[in-house]
Scaffold this motif. Structure first.
Motif, short mmCIF file in Angstrom:
data_model
loop_
_atom_site.label_atom_id
_atom_site.label_comp_id
_atom_site.label_asym_id
_atom_site.label_seq_id
_atom_site.Cartn_x
_atom_site.Cartn_y
_atom_site.Cartn_z
N ILE A 4 0.40 -1.30 0.05
CA ILE A 4 -0.08 0.25 0.00
C ILE A 4 0.85 1.36 -0.21
CG2 ILE A 4 -2.01 -1.38 1.22
CD1 ILE A 4 -0.90 0.22 3.75
N ASN A 5 2.34 0.95 0.24
CA ASN A 5 2.77 2.01 0.29
C ASN A 5 4.20 2.30 -1.25
OD1 ASN A 5 2.64 3.35 2.84
ND2 ASN A 5 3.90 1.03 3.52
N GLN A 6 2.79 1.57 -2.19
CA GLN A 6 3.95 2.55 -3.07
C GLN A 6 2.26 2.65 -4.15
OE1 GLN A 6 5.99 -1.10 -4.35
NE2 GLN A 6 7.72 -0.89 -3.27
N SER A 7 1.04 2.23 -3.19
CA SER A 7 0.37 2.55 -4.94
C SER A 7 0.48 4.54 -5.46
CB SER A 7 -0.95 2.91 -4.04
OG SER A 7 -2.12 4.01 -4.62
N ILE A 8 0.18 3.54 -6.78
CA ILE A 8 0.90 4.99 -7.96
C ILE A 8 -0.32 5.55 -8.52
CG2 ILE A 8 3.06 4.69 -7.20
CD1 ILE A 8 2.74 3.58 -10.32
N TYR A 9 -1.06 4.88 -8.51
CA TYR A 9 -2.91 5.03 -9.24
C TYR A 9 -3.78 5.62 -9.13
CZ TYR A 9 0.32 2.44 -13.42
OH TYR A 9 1.09 2.39 -13.67
N GLY A 10 -3.82 6.69 -7.89
CA GLY A 10 -4.46 7.19 -7.21
C GLY A 10 -5.70 8.15 -7.75
N PHE A 11 -4.73 8.11 -8.64
CA PHE A 11 -5.18 9.63 -10.04
C PHE A 11 -6.39 8.27 -10.49
CE2 PHE A 11 -1.50 8.02 -12.01
CZ PHE A 11 -1.73 8.13 -13.34
N ARG A 12 -6.31 7.32 -11.41
CA ARG A 12 -6.76 6.43 -11.25
C ARG A 12 -8.09 5.99 -10.88
NH1 ARG A 12 -4.00 3.15 -15.91
NH2 ARG A 12 -6.09 1.80 -16.38
N GLY A 13 -7.99 6.06 -9.32
CA GLY A 13 -9.57 5.40 -9.23
C GLY A 13 -8.33 3.84 -8.28
#
Length: 181
Positions: free
Chosen positions: A147-156
């Motif tokens: 979860i510390n490498q989540s990079i696609y929050g901008f894509r939902g």
């Protein structure tokens, strides 16, 4: 849709959006095609039709224009029997949601499911995954991610899906948690 269909890539999508802007007499500088493509993708990743997207928008003039272009875009793709990459997931979700026989077939076909980079799972991907694991007695799954490498929050993407699975796994194992940090 017919059995055989073209997949619209980024260039195809932008071309249809530019056609829509021209047909609707909207200024491309005021409503950039890449911005509209992003809104279309966001709506599909959240499983929203253009009308549903508009209901969640500020419903101002710019949102109305975006909505008009989105509807035009969807109609053009449908008339061409074409799908974009987001449609591949969205149509899969709708097929699994609407057809119990198909859902059961694939839920039984895939006894073991592994998902890598789970922290980057978006809502439509999560819903497809849920359809595959509905039958807890016959389906096993493994998800891997950080979860510390989540990079696609901008894509939902939603890293909270991990919490959901941890709770589900914990309850299923009667207090034995087989998850690692």
């Amino acid at each position: 849709y017919q059995r055989s269909f073209p997949i619209s890539d980024d260039d195809d999508q932008l071309r249809v959006i530019k056609d829509a802007l021209k047909a609707l007499h909207y200024d491309e500088k005021q409503l950039p095609p890449k911005e509209i493509r992003g809104k279309i993708s966001d709506a599909k990743n959240r499983m929203l039709s253009p009308d549903e997207w508009f209901q969640e928008s500020p419903r101002d003039y710019r949102s109305q224009q975006s909505h008009d272009v989105m509807r035009y875009y969807e109609e053009r793709l449908k008339n061409a029997n074409a799908l974009d990459f987001d449609d591949l997931l969205l149509k899969t979700y709708h097929l699994l949601e609407d057809d119990a026989e198909v859902r059961e077939y694939y839920a039984n076909k895939f006894q073991y499911i592994h998902i890598d980079e789970f922290q980057d799972t978006d809502p439509v991907q999560m819903e497809i995954f849920r359809k595959f694991i509905e039958n807890e007695d016959t389906n096993s799954f493994t998800v891997v991610g950080d979860i510390n490498q989540s990079i696609y929050g901008f894509r939902g993407s939603n890293k909270n899906y991990f919490k959901e699975l941890i709770l589900k796994s914990y309850r299923k194992q009667n207090g034995k948690n087989y998850l690692t940090n």
